[in-house]
Design an enzyme around this catalytic site. Structure first.
Site, PDB file in Angstrom:
ATOM      1  N   PRO A  76     -60.852  17.160  15.920  1.00  0.00           N
ATOM      2  CA  PRO A  76     -62.191  17.646  16.246  1.00  0.00           C
ATOM      3  C   PRO A  76     -62.196  19.131  16.564  1.00  0.00           C
ATOM      4  O   PRO A  76     -61.245  19.650  17.149  1.00  0.00           O
ATOM      5  CB  PRO A  76     -62.584  16.838  17.485  1.00  0.00           C
ATOM      6  CG  PRO A  76     -61.388  16.091  17.923  1.00  0.00           C
ATOM      7  CD  PRO A  76     -60.274  16.320  16.966  1.00  0.00           C
ATOM      8  N   HIS A  98     -54.193  18.618  17.437  1.00  0.00           N
ATOM      9  CA  HIS A  98     -55.152  17.594  17.903  1.00  0.00           C
ATOM     10  C   HIS A  98     -56.571  18.131  18.066  1.00  0.00           C
ATOM     11  O   HIS A  98     -57.484  17.377  18.365  1.00  0.00           O
ATOM     12  CB  HIS A  98     -54.685  16.995  19.221  1.00  0.00           C
ATOM     13  CG  HIS A  98     -55.111  17.740  20.454  1.00  0.00           C
ATOM     14  ND1 HIS A  98     -54.884  19.083  20.634  1.00  0.00           N
ATOM     15  CD2 HIS A  98     -55.770  17.324  21.562  1.00  0.00           C
ATOM     16  CE1 HIS A  98     -55.376  19.458  21.808  1.00  0.00           C
ATOM     17  NE2 HIS A  98     -55.920  18.428  22.391  1.00  0.00           N
ATOM     18  N   HIS A 138     -64.893  15.475  26.425  1.00  0.00           N
ATOM     19  CA  HIS A 138     -65.118  14.188  25.762  1.00  0.00           C
ATOM     20  C   HIS A 138     -66.519  14.147  25.148  1.00  0.00           C
ATOM     21  O   HIS A 138     -67.457  14.743  25.662  1.00  0.00           O
ATOM     22  CB  HIS A 138     -64.923  13.037  26.759  1.00  0.00           C
ATOM     23  CG  HIS A 138     -63.500  12.903  27.203  1.00  0.00           C
ATOM     24  ND1 HIS A 138     -63.113  12.185  28.300  1.00  0.00           N
ATOM     25  CD2 HIS A 138     -62.367  13.429  26.683  1.00  0.00           C
ATOM     26  CE1 HIS A 138     -61.800  12.260  28.436  1.00  0.00           C
ATOM     27  NE2 HIS A 138     -61.326  13.016  27.466  1.00  0.00           N
ATOM     28  N   GLY A 168     -58.317  23.853  20.403  1.00  0.00           N
ATOM     29  CA  GLY A 168     -57.593  24.564  21.453  1.00  0.00           C
ATOM     30  C   GLY A 168     -58.496  25.594  22.111  1.00  0.00           C
ATOM     31  O   GLY A 168     -59.183  26.358  21.436  1.00  0.00           O
ATOM     32  N   ASN A 195     -52.459  11.925  23.593  1.00  0.00           N
ATOM     33  CA  ASN A 195     -51.740  12.104  24.874  1.00  0.00           C
ATOM     34  C   ASN A 195     -50.911  10.842  25.111  1.00  0.00           C
ATOM     35  O   ASN A 195     -51.424   9.864  25.657  1.00  0.00           O
ATOM     36  CB  ASN A 195     -52.728  12.242  26.044  1.00  0.00           C
ATOM     37  CG  ASN A 195     -53.300  13.622  26.225  1.00  0.00           C
ATOM     38  OD1 ASN A 195     -53.048  14.510  25.423  1.00  0.00           O
ATOM     39  ND2 ASN A 195     -54.073  13.810  27.265  1.00  0.00           N
ATOM     40  N   ASP A 230     -54.931  12.088  31.284  1.00  0.00           N
ATOM     41  CA  ASP A 230     -55.754  11.200  30.469  1.00  0.00           C
ATOM     42  C   ASP A 230     -54.872  10.509  29.436  1.00  0.00           C
ATOM     43  O   ASP A 230     -54.817  10.892  28.261  1.00  0.00           O
ATOM     44  CB  ASP A 230     -56.886  11.984  29.801  1.00  0.00           C
ATOM     45  CG  ASP A 230     -58.001  11.052  29.341  1.00  0.00           C
ATOM     46  OD1 ASP A 230     -57.857   9.819  29.515  1.00  0.00           O
ATOM     47  OD2 ASP A 230     -59.005  11.549  28.816  1.00  0.00           O
TER      48      ASP A 230
END
Lengths: 131, 459
Positions: free
Chosen positions: B356, B382, B183, B385, B308, B74
């Protein structure tokens, strides 16, 4: 036979089959389950995958990868398949929201930990899909 | 290994990582040619393919490589944060209508596409070259949005001719769609501010309604990665690069194979910026239908950042300024205050880092600090996890009704599938608060605000 194995982020599966055609059949069943669970998929449309690659492992990898592509590119859900000379024909239908419940979308078949091996019972593969 | 591994983690996170495949992946990345500095992992590290998720590695442009496995399928998966003029107390009564409207407006799940956004080849080329800027020219958003996007939402170096027919066909109808998996579009609010003055400059005052958008380049990016992995596998063999994992296949920077991937990757990254721009447009339309045009006109982009991506960046390393190819796979750029690449509005603050969490807990906005520049090539975590496999999460969720449980906590969820909700259950993730505590403790970034979810649209 096919079953899911543990993986933290992605989806890892083991497939076994007596021969190449049977293994492709397990891949078709796995993809259908991952995409739409136990919803019925009708064999309304037939598509062919020309088997390409230097060895059986690579040909199997590319076959499964094509199933992933079809699902994402135009919502084609596989129902069954048959091995032919140099190809696999796949029967299935396009995703229909009125009959199919979405389970999940598959981004890609990765090459990470890809296993394809001969066993006493035939063939065994391990696949990791990126979701 | 050509270099060492450097993992940012708490003692507890280190214990959880023992025997995890992700550690081996940090070591594998350290074997790649031309790596500069350590193979780095953020505290949201988990098992990926090729690079670990949460991995960062920089490569010398003369001796190093580029690897699609260091970017992921992605390409430019990333996060955008919007701020609205609404207070959460005023929006809450209409939250059920809002989440339904967003679910209708932003297609998600398998085969999701938009019939209202038609892209012929010329239009698609425009998006691949122009990214979010092209989307704004097409009428999806405002010019002011672009100043709040990494690189203005338009990466240089895109080569649309390197994007295959299959990739184009896969992505052509997916612009403005969410996809699936982790997502989401999430409506929430600022529930804690750690620096009122800085937060106010970004419109993030306590109680303000926010919208987080997490998605990427959809099928187009996935196919670009697939196409170029095949090329890179052959290239690695041709250039004599030993691979511990075929997903780490790569080519020397500057080689024809690397240049082809570079052009396609940047084109896919621009597609992703345009995707989040279109979703922003449709989010504004959803708010306009419920709260009126005046409210929609006051919805602003706070920031939009990729997690990414591989980028050519200038970094100070071992006392000299160097141009390096930095791969971030599940890691966010975190530029410090005064960095010349930052838009003027962020120069005094540092770059917003959007982190997030899971759909039942919080998300954070951080600001990049100098220490990230010296330790991690200006990179940060990011997300939370994952800690549970999807399989395990599904087993745990099966006897429960997560949508109802979350609703009881004041969090409404609409999803294209129950499987996604189960697999994305809060317990499947680490507590993001622990992750951001580590990066703050390490001086990579500082907390600005914490967001609380109120409504989540999942694929």
């Amino acid at each position: 036979m096919h079953r899911l194995l543990e993986h933290t982020a992605d989806l890892r599966a083991e497939l076994t089959g007596a021969d190449f055609g049977a293994l492709c059949g397990e891949a078709v069943a796995l993809l259908r389950e991952l995409l739409v669970g136990d919803c019925r998929v009708e064999p309304r449309e037939e598509r062919r995958v020309a088997l390409a690659g230097p060895d059986e492992a690579e040909r199997f990898f590319r076959f499964v990868r094509e199933l992933v592509y079809w699902a994402d590119a135009d919502g084609f859900l596989p129902a069954a398949c048959a091995k032919e000379d140099g190809a696999v024909s796949v029967r299935g239908e396009r995703f229909d929201a009125s009959r199919h419940a979405v389970d999940r979308q598959i981004k890609a078949l990765t090459r990470h930990h890809f296993v394809f091996e001969r066993t006493a019972g035939g063939l065994r593969a391990e696949l990791i899909f990126d979701l | 290994m050509r270099t060492e591994g450097l993992i940012f983690a708490s003692a507890e996170q280190v214990r959880e990582l023992e025997n995890d495949e992700a550690l081996r992946q940090v070591a594998n990345v350290a074997t790649l040619p031309g790596i500069v500095g350590p193979s780095i992992a953020m505290p949201d590290i988990h098992w990926g393919y090729g690079f670990p998720i949460g991995g960062v590695a920089a490569f010398d442009p003369e001796r190093g490589v580029i690897s699609p496995g260091g970017v992921g399928y992605d390409i430019n998966c990333g996060v955008r944060l919007l701020v609205t003029p609404l207070a959460i107390a005023d929006a809450t009564p209409r939250m059920p209508e809002l989440v339904d409207e967003l679910f209708r407006t932003v297609p998600s799940g398998i085969g999701s596409s938009r019939a209202d956004v038609e892209l012929d080849d010329a239009a698609l080329d425009g998006v691949l070259l122009g990214g979010a800027a092209r989307a704004v020219e097409m009428g999806f958003g405002r010019a002011e949005d672009l100043a709040a996007i990494e690189a203005g939402g338009e990466l240089a170096g895109a080569a649309p001719h390197q994007v295959s027919r299959r990739a184009r066909d896969r992505g052509r109808h997916q612009l403005g769609t969410l996809g699936s998996g982790n997502h989401f579009v999430e409506v929430g609010s600022v529930d804690t501010s750690y620096d009122d003055v800085s937060a106010r400059r970004l419109g993030l005052t306590e109680g303000t309604v926010t919208v987080l958008v997490h998605t990427g380049s959809r099928g187009l990016g996935h196919q670009v990665c697939d196409d170029h992995l095949d090329v890179m596998l052959a290239a690695a063999k041709r250039y004599g690069i030993a691979l511990l994992d075929p997903q780490l296949c790569c080519a020397p920077l500057g080689s024809p194979e690397a240049n082809a991937y570079w052009g396609a990757m940047n084109a896919a990254a621009n597609f992703a910026f345009a995707n989040r721009q279109l979703i922003t447009y449709f989010v504004r339309r959803a708010f306009a239908r419920l709260f009126g045009e005046t409210v929609a006109a006051e919805i602003h982009v706070v920031y939009d950042v990729a997690h990414n991506i591989a980028k050519l960046e200038e970094h100070e390393f071992e006392g000299r300024r160097r141009r390096l190819c930095v791969h971030r796979k599940g890691a966010t750029r975190a530029l410090p205050p005064a960095h010349p690449e930052l838009a003027p509005r962020f120069r005094e603050l540092g770059q917003p880092v959007l982190v997030p969490g899971d759909m039942g807990r919080h998300s954070f906005v951080l600001l990049g600090l100098d220490r990230a520049a010296s330790e991690t090539f200006s990179s940060c975590c990011h997300g939370a996890g994952r800690r549970l496999s999807r399989h395990a999460a599904k087993r745990l969720a099966r006897p429960r009704h997560l949508v109802r449980e979350l609703a009881a906590q004041g969090i409404l969820v609409r999803a294209a599938s129950r499987a996604t909700v189960d697999e994305e259950m809060p317990e499947a993730y680490k507590d993001v608060a622990g992750v951001v505590d580590v990066v703050e403790g390490a001086g990579l970034a500082r907390k600005l605000v914490r967001l609380r979810p109120a409504a989540v649209v999942k694929g």
